[in-house]
Scaffold this active site. Structure first.
Site, mmCIF file in Angstrom:
data_model
loop_
_atom_site.group_PDB
_atom_site.id
_atom_site.type_symbol
_atom_site.label_atom_id
_atom_site.label_comp_id
_atom_site.label_asym_id
_atom_site.label_seq_id
_atom_site.Cartn_x
_atom_site.Cartn_y
_atom_site.Cartn_z
ATOM 1 N N GLU B 60 0.808 -1.224 0.000
ATOM 2 C CA GLU B 60 0.000 0.000 0.000
ATOM 3 C C GLU B 60 0.840 1.274 0.000
ATOM 4 O O GLU B 60 0.448 2.275 -0.597
ATOM 5 C CB GLU B 60 -0.969 0.010 1.192
ATOM 6 N N HIS B 129 -12.030 -4.806 8.284
ATOM 7 C CA HIS B 129 -12.422 -4.598 6.883
ATOM 8 C C HIS B 129 -13.751 -3.852 6.784
ATOM 9 O O HIS B 129 -14.482 -4.015 5.803
ATOM 10 C CB HIS B 129 -12.545 -5.936 6.139
#
Lengths: 353, 325
Positions: B60, B129
């Protein structure tokens, strides 16, 4: 100052480094280039010594990180890079910025927080940037700018632009995730980027060897990303220059990224606040005898460059530093309206209507 | 006019901008060959090729750093961070690098880039999540923050984000990907920093964002049948913030209720309450109230997650109780 006693045209290698592991780039460096390298190093050294004096007078505020003793690396790339190539530096980036031709007054003014600063006083010592000269920023969070450099390299490749991105960083960076993410992605995408680790033996205050699983913190990781392991004498301006040229050429010709580990020594502390007391005396002495500027001056003299020519370089650098100091000190503080400028690209900072 | 799902609106929006401007590129994990884990980028690799649609490793920081470096050197990248919770592993690039560099360099660099991310809960994914993190982004000077509630806004606001010269955090509501809405034909381009009044009433003003907007609208219908006539404002853009529309609509009814998916503390509604208190206090008939996810990580089980995120029922009961007292 101590001149090497043996054949100074071939560096004996940095203290504590097995000469057998050193990268010996091919080719030679011509006389005008050598003089350019010498000039760059001397300018960096004299500039930073002056900056340090100004800290002691409390004219430079905040913090600042000097690269005294490491000049050959920034100088080599400054001379070897094309005018339009991209530099990504760290918070220890005075030399890397000057290497691209940024005005000394602009850098000194930034350190002093004056309006003549390259960032108008908004960034300070750790964020020197001069986009017109390819200095795409100096970044103060360890490792982050390696990812940004790979982005600039990706962009250049995508746009069919021959520019190469060069990211300089310290040995401490080799233990942060962004280093590994960057090397991997740059290798997978075969990007025109050169990663230059300046291994000065210390991660801030801590010896890098005590916190790293391998002896050569950058080079020993290269193979994990399919890259060559390159350890170079970072205090030998010629070896640095030839290595820089080799890696820049590889990047420009589509050969992908390189990772260079340049062995050097930071003769000052980590930052303004650090006297560097943790360094063993013998180590300091050994590296003092292997100073990149002393070494190079002796080599140029041995190559027949006139002492007067080198003295002239020194004197010009002295005078440039003095001019920059006077100009920066005469420059007013930044206009207070700047506080609310430049959050957005329209120059403003509004977040609501 | 065609009916389109929220997820298909995302890919149509990206395609619209990539078609228009060759400097627009897309990168992220699984966005190419796989079409995105939420199937929001289906067909883009086939249409625009691997040079412009780039699958990345799970890196990321490198994804966002690559987008930043590309944006400062002539490209207009769209980067995907798959789940908004993952911003925690690359927040340095967002908060320290992208957001601050224009300011630090006195405007020498700018970052025309969009960071898209699946945000919020409702899909039983559990705490790592599911979080709605739009308030993280709103707290950082230098970021624009957009969170659309319907397919037409996805396209219009996305186009505006790509064309904007500054970094835009584009929060796609995961819970809305499967929902559908009418979308006009042809190119759509909206304006950042504009809230929308979706329903006009006289008694209360409900201010909602993203996945909370359909819930606010549903609640307003029930409340109307019970004699409480509500205005519903879709904030759409947290930065820039359309305070004029919000202040006007709150002043008109005298009551404000925010409906926020982010956890309670320092949620975006807190800033709105502060603005309303400072700027239209005299128009208020009662205290502004915030309806939020409690200050907890999100649980996974249906019953618990449904209890955590503001529901239509909770919006109705909170407003009803407040209006009766």
């Amino acid at each position: 100052m101590s001149a090497p006693t043996d054949d100074i045209t071939v560096a004996k290698g940095p203290p504590g480094v097995d000469p057998a592991i050193l990268h010996r780039p091919g080719g030679s460096v011509d006389a005008p280039t050598q003089l350019a390298l010498y000039r760059q190093m001397v300018r960096m050294r004299k500039f930073e010594k002056r900056a340090y004096d100004l800290f002691l007078q409390n004219l430079v505020k905040g913090t600042s990180h000097l690269s005294l003793g490491q000049e050959a690396i920034a100088a080599a790339f400054g001379v070897a890079m094309d005018e339009k190539d991209y530099t990504f530096a760290t918070y220890r980036g005075h030399a890397h910025t000057l290497a691209r031709g940024t005005s000394m007054t602009g850098v000194m003014g930034e350190l002093l927080g004056r309006s003549c600063g390259v960032l108008s006083g908004k960034g300070g010592s750790m964020h020197l940037t001069d986009v017109k000269r390819g200095v795409m920023g100096s970044y103060a969070i360890v490792g982050a700018h390696l990812t940004i450099a790979l982005g600039a390299a990706w962009s250049a490749k995508h746009r069919g632009d021959p520019r190469v991105a060069v990211a300089f960083f310290g040995d401490g960076t080799t233990n942060i995730g962004a280093f590994h993410e960057s090397l991997n992605l740059a290798a997978v995408w075969k990007l025109p980027v050169v990663f230059v680790c300046e291994n000065n033996l210390y991660m801030e205050y801590t010896p890098i060897r005590t916190v790293t699983a391998v002896d050569n913190p950058a080079a020993d990781r290269a193979s994990a990303y399919g890259l060559d392991s390159i350890v170079v004498d970072g205090n030998d301006a010629d070896a640095m220059y030839l290595t820089a040229r080799e890696c820049l050429e590889r990047a420009r010709s589509g050969g992908g990224p390189s990772l260079i580990e340049a062995r050097t020594y930071r003769t000052s502390g980590h930052s303004r606040a650090d006297p560097g007391k943790y360094k063993p005396e013998e180590e300091v002495a050994a590296w003092a005898a292997y100073d990149p500027i002393d070494l190079y001056r002796a080599r140029l003299l041995a190559h027949g460059v006139g002492e007067a020519d080198l003295d002239a370089v020194d004197e010009t650098a002295d005078s440039d530093v003095q001019t920059a100091t006077v100009e920066a000190q005469a420059s007013p503080p930044p206009g207070l309206d700047l506080l609310m400028h430049h959050v957005w690209s329209d120059g403003g900072s509004s977040w609501r209507n | 006019m065609a009916e389109l799902s929220y997820r298909d609106a995302v890919s149509r929006a990206i395609a619209q901008e990539m078609d228009r401007d060759p400097s627009v590129v897309l990168l992220g994990e699984d966005i190419g060959a796989a079409g995105g884990v939420f199937k929001a980028t289906v067909g883009l690799l086939e249409r625009f090729g691997p040079e412009r649609v780039r699958d990345t490793p799970i890196s990321e920081q490198a994804i966002l750093g690559a987008a930043m470096g590309a944006a400062m050197t002539g490209l207009r990248p769209i980067a995907e961070i798959m789940f908004a919770d993952f911003f925690a592993v690359c927040w340095d690039i967002v908060a320290n690098q992208i957001a601050k560099s224009s300011y630090m360099t006195a405007g020498q660099v700018s970052f025309p880039l969009v960071i898209r991310s699946g945000n919020g809960g409702g899909l039983r994914f559990g705490a790592q999540h599911s979080q709605a993190v739009e308030n993280w982004a709103m707290a950082i000077p230098g970021l624009k923050v957009v969170a659309p509630s319907n397919p037409a806004d996805v396209i219009g606001l996305f186009a505006a984000a790509v064309r904007d010269p500054d970094p835009v955090m584009f929060f796609e509501a995961k819970g809305l990907y499967a929902t559908k809405g009418e979308v006009p034909d042809g190119e759509l381009v909206d304006t950042l920093g504009t809230a929308k009044v979706l329903r006009s009433g006289t008694d209360a003003t409900i201010v909602a964002l993203a996945a909370m907007v359909p819930r606010a609208l549903a609640a307003a219908e029930v409340l109307a049948a019970r004699g409480i006539d509500s205005t519903v404002v879709d904030v759409r853009s947290l930065v820039p913030l359309d305070t004029q529309t919000i202040l006007r609509e709150v002043s008109a009814t005298g009551r404000m209720f925010t409906v926020e998916e982010n956890p309670r503390l320092c949620g975006w509604g807190a800033e709105l309450v502060s603005i309303v208190a400072e700027e239209c206090f005299d128009d208020l008939d009662g205290p502004p109230l915030r309806i939020t996810t409690p200050h907890i990580p999100l649980p996974s089980a249906d019953a618990l997650e449904d209890l955590a995120i503001p529901s239509v029922e909770r919006i109705i009961s909170t407003i009803e109780r407040a209006m009766q007292s």
